[in-house]
Design an enzyme around this catalytic site. Structure first.
Site, PDB file in Angstrom:
ATOM      1  CE1 TYR A 155      42.182  38.863   9.109  1.00 24.50           C
ATOM      2  CE2 TYR A 155      41.422  38.894  11.364  1.00 24.50           C
ATOM      3  CZ  TYR A 155      42.447  38.846  10.454  1.00 24.50           C
ATOM      4  OH  TYR A 155      43.735  38.790  10.894  1.00 24.50           O
ATOM      5  CB  VAL A 202      46.018  35.310  13.166  1.00 24.73           C
ATOM      6  CG1 VAL A 202      45.042  34.974  12.093  1.00 24.73           C
ATOM      7  CG2 VAL A 202      47.392  35.554  12.648  1.00 24.73           C
ATOM      8  CE  LYS A 243      47.756  40.813   5.790  1.00 23.42           C
ATOM      9  NZ  LYS A 243      46.718  39.813   5.870  1.00 23.42           N
TER      10      LYS A 243
HETATM   11  N1  GLU Z   1      50.901  35.780   8.804  1.00 22.63           N
HETATM   12  C1  GLU Z   1      49.536  35.568   8.584  1.00 22.63           C
HETATM   13  C2  GLU Z   1      49.269  35.054   7.193  1.00 22.63           C
HETATM   14  O1  GLU Z   1      49.620  35.661   6.235  1.00 22.63           O
HETATM   15  C3  GLU Z   1      48.763  36.827   8.865  1.00 22.63           C
HETATM   16  C4  GLU Z   1      47.411  36.434   9.187  1.00 22.63           C
HETATM   17  C5  GLU Z   1      46.582  37.486   9.882  1.00 22.63           C
HETATM   18  O2  GLU Z   1      46.966  38.071  10.905  1.00 22.63           O
HETATM   19  O3  GLU Z   1      45.480  37.712   9.363  1.00 22.63           O
HETATM   20  O4  GLU Z   1      48.686  34.016   7.011  1.00 22.63           O
END
Ligand code: GLU
Length: 322
Positions: free
Chosen positions: A240, A258, A65
């Site tokens: 987070y 994650v 991201k």
């Molecule tokens: N592919 C995951 C989702 O969008 C990314 C989650 C993450 O790494 O926070 O749910």
């Protein structure tokens, strides 16, 4: 002073036995990973590399991201992007359904799923292939080698991604993203499924630390004008629901994913990454948090440590050269 390599080896040995936390379970590709995998990497802005442990790839997940946000900044500039995606931290989980600002309908920030999906939807390109190729080319420049998407992870994310689909439709309802919802989600899942090693992540972070210039190739991957924006959202929103605690304890811009990676930027000094798949209740790597706390304390990385702490990393670098 101990060399950086020796210190990384000590940290690796110290935290290898730590088995708290659980591996992400929501798709089989993540659930079946060996939970004991563990790597630590540091890359300095002048390209020196220190690495210990696992050197195999894993999927980048949410750490992507950060880089997509950089590309969207390049495509649209700060002001236009701010109209679509805010920069306000949330105390909610990353995949929260409800976080669209009441008045503006913007998602809170580009590090939560809603904001990341909106950011991905803004990437320029005539069709899905061109947009994917632009993303891959950007990642290739950051790591200075070819990059690949893990197809099984991509397919699983896509099949199980009802929550992200709901978030995307909600944003479509408020006209915050265009009608190509499935294409946007595919691109979002493809960016999450990109394969990287721990050292790649440290290299990408080192590029940000080096004002956007890749330490090995010298290529300007992202404009220095956007580094401030990228690092600001990482600092306030990258970890987070632990972002505030992280800022307090570790004190450098970072992003977690994650699959168990944490990537952090020490401006003008280095990029650091830790990979270990067992996560705590907030979704952050358990060993990763421990290692970063020790690194920050030992080398004085905290941005608001105004003592002589900052010099300790340069001293350790000198000791490592001998
Ligand atoms: N592919 C995951 C989702 O969008 C990314 C989650 C993450 O790494 O926070 O749910």
């Amino acid at each position: 002073m101990t060399s950086i390599q020796a210190f990384l080896e000590t940290l690796h040995e110290r935290y290898q036995p730590l088995s708290d936390g659980t591996v992400a379970q929501y798709i089989p590709e993540l659930a079946k990973v060996d939970p004991d995998r563990f790597a630590i990497s540091i890359v300095t802005v002048d390209g020196q590399r220190f690495q210990v442990g696992d050197s195999q790839p894993f999927t980048i997940q949410s750490i992507s991201k950060v880089f997509t946000y950089g590309l969207a900044l390049a495509d649209h500039g700060r002001d236009r992007l701010l109209k679509k995606v805010g920069v306000e931290p949330t105390g909610d989980p990353f995949n929260s359904l409800i976080r669209l600002d009441e008045a503006s309908k913007r998602p809170d920030n580009p590090m939560v799923n809603a904001g990341a999906i909106a950011t991905t939807s803004l990437l320029k390109g005539n069709d899905p292939t061109e947009r994917l190729n632009r993303l891959l080319e950007m990642f290739r420049q950051y790591v200075d080698r070819e990059v690949h998407v893990d197809i099984s992870t991509f397919m699983s994310e896509r099949v199980s991604g009802h929550r992200n689909r709901a978030i995307a439709h909600l944003m479509r309802n408020f006209n915050m993203i265009d009608e190509h919802i499935e294409e946007t989600l595919d691109l979002y899942y493809q960016q999450c499924s990109l394969l990287v090693t721990c050292e790649d992540l440290a290299m990408m972070a080192a590029t940000l630390a080096n004002q956007g210039r890749q330490p090995l190739s010298g290529v300007q991957v992202v404009s220095p004008d956007h580094i401030r924006d990228i690092l600001s959202v990482m600092y306030t929103c990258g970890m987070y629901n632990f972002a505030g605690e992280w800022a307090y304890r570790v004190g450098i811009p970072a992003k977690s994913g994650v699959s168990g990676g944490i990537m952090a930027v020490v401006p003008n000094q280095a990029g650091i990454a830790v990979f270990s798949p067992r996560l705590d209740k907030n979704g952050n790597s358990v060993r990763g948090l421990k290692v970063f706390e020790e690194l920050s304390r030992t080398y004085g990385f905290h941005l608001f440590d105004l003592s002589m702490g900052r010099c300790r990393f340069s001293q350790a670098l000198k000791a490592s050269e001998k």
